[in-house]
Design a protein around this motif. Structure first.
Motif, short mmCIF file in Angstrom:
data_model
loop_
_atom_site.label_atom_id
_atom_site.label_comp_id
_atom_site.label_asym_id
_atom_site.label_seq_id
_atom_site.Cartn_x
_atom_site.Cartn_y
_atom_site.Cartn_z
N GLN A 154 0.80 -1.22 0.00
CA GLN A 154 0.00 0.00 0.00
C GLN A 154 0.83 1.27 0.00
O GLN A 154 0.55 2.21 -0.75
N ALA A 155 1.86 1.33 0.83
CA ALA A 155 2.63 2.57 0.98
C ALA A 155 3.29 2.98 -0.33
O ALA A 155 3.31 4.17 -0.67
N VAL A 156 3.83 2.02 -1.05
CA VAL A 156 4.58 2.34 -2.27
C VAL A 156 3.67 2.50 -3.47
O VAL A 156 3.89 3.35 -4.33
N SER A 157 2.60 1.68 -3.55
CA SER A 157 1.76 1.64 -4.75
C SER A 157 0.49 2.46 -4.67
O SER A 157 -0.12 2.77 -5.69
N GLY A 158 0.04 2.76 -3.45
CA GLY A 158 -1.25 3.43 -3.30
C GLY A 158 -2.43 2.49 -3.40
O GLY A 158 -3.58 2.93 -3.58
N ALA A 159 -2.20 1.18 -3.30
CA ALA A 159 -3.29 0.20 -3.37
C ALA A 159 -4.33 0.49 -2.30
O ALA A 159 -4.01 0.90 -1.18
N GLU A 160 -5.60 0.26 -2.66
CA GLU A 160 -6.71 0.55 -1.76
C GLU A 160 -7.38 -0.70 -1.21
O GLU A 160 -8.07 -0.65 -0.19
N VAL A 161 -7.22 -1.81 -1.89
CA VAL A 161 -7.85 -3.05 -1.47
C VAL A 161 -7.01 -4.21 -2.00
O VAL A 161 -6.25 -4.04 -2.97
N ALA A 162 -7.11 -5.35 -1.36
CA ALA A 162 -6.47 -6.57 -1.86
C ALA A 162 -7.54 -7.64 -2.02
O ALA A 162 -8.51 -7.70 -1.27
N LEU A 163 -7.35 -8.49 -3.04
CA LEU A 163 -8.25 -9.61 -3.28
C LEU A 163 -7.45 -10.91 -3.28
O LEU A 163 -6.36 -10.97 -3.84
N ALA A 200 4.30 -13.64 -5.98
CA ALA A 200 4.55 -12.22 -5.78
C ALA A 200 3.24 -11.44 -5.78
O ALA A 200 2.28 -11.79 -6.49
N VAL A 201 3.19 -10.37 -5.01
CA VAL A 201 2.01 -9.52 -4.91
C VAL A 201 2.18 -8.32 -5.84
O VAL A 201 3.16 -7.58 -5.74
N ASP A 202 1.23 -8.12 -6.74
CA ASP A 202 1.24 -7.00 -7.67
C ASP A 202 0.02 -6.12 -7.45
O ASP A 202 -0.86 -6.45 -6.64
N VAL A 203 -0.06 -5.01 -8.18
CA VAL A 203 -1.19 -4.09 -8.08
C VAL A 203 -1.64 -3.69 -9.48
O VAL A 203 -0.83 -3.25 -10.29
N ASN A 204 -2.93 -3.84 -9.75
CA ASN A 204 -3.56 -3.36 -10.97
C ASN A 204 -4.70 -2.43 -10.62
O ASN A 204 -5.24 -2.48 -9.51
N ALA A 205 -5.11 -1.59 -11.58
CA ALA A 205 -6.23 -0.68 -11.38
C ALA A 205 -7.37 -1.06 -12.30
O ALA A 205 -7.16 -1.45 -13.45
N MET A 206 -8.60 -0.96 -11.81
CA MET A 206 -9.80 -1.18 -12.63
C MET A 206 -10.92 -0.28 -12.15
O MET A 206 -10.84 0.30 -11.05
N THR A 207 -11.93 -0.14 -12.96
CA THR A 207 -13.07 0.69 -12.58
C THR A 207 -13.96 -0.06 -11.62
O THR A 207 -13.90 -1.30 -11.50
N GLY A 208 -14.85 0.69 -10.96
CA GLY A 208 -15.81 0.07 -10.07
C GLY A 208 -16.69 -0.93 -10.79
O GLY A 208 -17.03 -1.99 -10.25
N ALA A 209 -17.07 -0.62 -12.03
CA ALA A 209 -17.92 -1.54 -12.81
C ALA A 209 -17.18 -2.84 -13.09
O ALA A 209 -17.75 -3.94 -12.98
N GLN A 210 -15.90 -2.74 -13.45
CA GLN A 210 -15.10 -3.94 -13.70
C GLN A 210 -14.94 -4.77 -12.43
O GLN A 210 -14.98 -6.00 -12.46
N LEU A 211 -14.75 -4.07 -11.32
CA LEU A 211 -14.58 -4.76 -10.04
C LEU A 211 -15.86 -5.51 -9.66
O LEU A 211 -15.80 -6.66 -9.22
N LYS A 212 -16.99 -4.89 -9.85
CA LYS A 212 -18.27 -5.54 -9.53
C LYS A 212 -18.46 -6.81 -10.36
O LYS A 212 -18.93 -7.84 -9.87
#
Length: 314
Positions: free
Chosen positions: A164-173, A202-214
């Motif tokens: 979170q600190a380095v990437s700005g991740a907001e949630v993990a799945l 390894a743990v990575d971070v991707n971004a998606m929209t709320g619609a994609q997440l749902k």
């Protein structure tokens, strides 16, 4: 252990503090220091990684903060500018580890009278700990249920904490796939970490929209599982769709962009869930998942079991 170290500090070049100057420093200018791991190589071992430092509670004005890796004698320093804000960030070192490296953790000590230390970061892809070594403790048994339950929620929290600190991740799945056993109450051994997460991904971070997440969260794999989130996210699946979803207590909109941590195998569609098509890569510098879990347990010990209630299926 051999560390190839070159200190990289955005605001100023870190230097070794002479003994007389170090002895002259008094007081406790740093109230809290947190470090974060960033892997900078595609290979997991040998690995090159940076240690990010976050300093809190600094008094007004410019500062010279001394620090060293726990277990070493060499002090270094970072120059903090007058306009440092509430949290000052700097890269404290770049290190190379390979299969000859015996140490599996990093911690930073601050050179001030109270001997302030940071959190501990673990990384296991270049070597296993010695037999009998433990990593914090659990305050109670943390169970693995058919759908995931408290144990998988704990791992999701560890994933998010690791990046979170380095990437700005907001949630993990996290997927229930690959988990083998509960964590018993008491000291946590490496054998238990291995049995819990045998793949070491390894743990990575991707971004998606709320619609994609749902759409992703509504999916149930052939075993009937859905994805387990970190504590920042809660959702309800009803009749095959996500009926309710909140991020940090706020409803998720279809257009908002959310940064999500997960292991790269899950993102690639290889754990019985769809590939994260349409998502955008944000960060590929996280530790292995066992290291993330060990770090989380050590730094929050004794760890209590999450409630296992972040997902509701109707």
């Amino acid at each position: 252990m051999v560390l190839a170290s070159g200190v990289l500090v955005p605001t100023a070049q870190a230097t070794v503090v002479p003994t007389r100057q170090a002895d002259a420093l008094v007081g406790n200018p740093v109230e809290k220091v947190t470090i974060a791991f960033e892997r900078t190589t595609a290979t997991k071992c040998p690995v090159t990684f940076k240690i990010h430092g976050y300093f809190e509670g600094l008094p007004a004005g410019p500062q010279l903060v001394r620090y060293r890796l726990v277990g070493t004698e060499k002090w270094k320093s970072v120059k903090v500018p007058a306009s440092h804000g509430e949290v000052f960030h700097a890269v404290l070192g770049t290190f190379n580890w390979d299969e000859t490296t015996e140490q599996t953790s990093v911690q930073v000590e601050i050179g001030q009278p109270d001997g302030l230390t940071s959190n501990v970061l673990h990384y296991f892809k270049c070597g296993s700990p010695s037999s009998g070594e433990t990593f914090g403790a659990t305050a109670e048994k943390i169970t693995l249920t058919p759908s995931g339950g408290p144990l998988v929620e704990l791992v999701a929290d560890a994933y998010l904490d690791a990046v979170q600190a380095v990437s700005g991740a907001e949630v993990a799945l996290v997927s229930r796939y690959g988990f083998r056993t509960d964590l018993d109450e008491g000291p946590v051994t490496y054998e238990e970490l291995w049995a819990t997460q045998p793949a070491g991904l390894a743990v990575d971070v991707n971004a998606m929209t709320g619609a994609q997440l749902k759409e992703l969260l509504a999916y149930r794999n052939p075993s009937g599982w859905v994805l387990t989130p970190s504590s920042s996210l809660r959702y309800t699946v009803e009749n095959g769709t996500v009926a309710e979803i909140t991020l940090n207590g706020v409803p998720v909109t279809d257009t908002q962009v959310i940064k999500i941590a997960a292991n790269y195998i899950l993102m690639g569609g290889w754990q019985g869930f769809p590939q994260w098509t349409g998502s955008t890569s944000v960060y590929h510098g996280g530790p292995d998942d066992r290291g993330a879990l060990a770090s989380y347990i050590v730094n929050n010990s004794p760890v209590r079991a999450p409630q296992g209630d972040r997902v509701t299926i109707r």
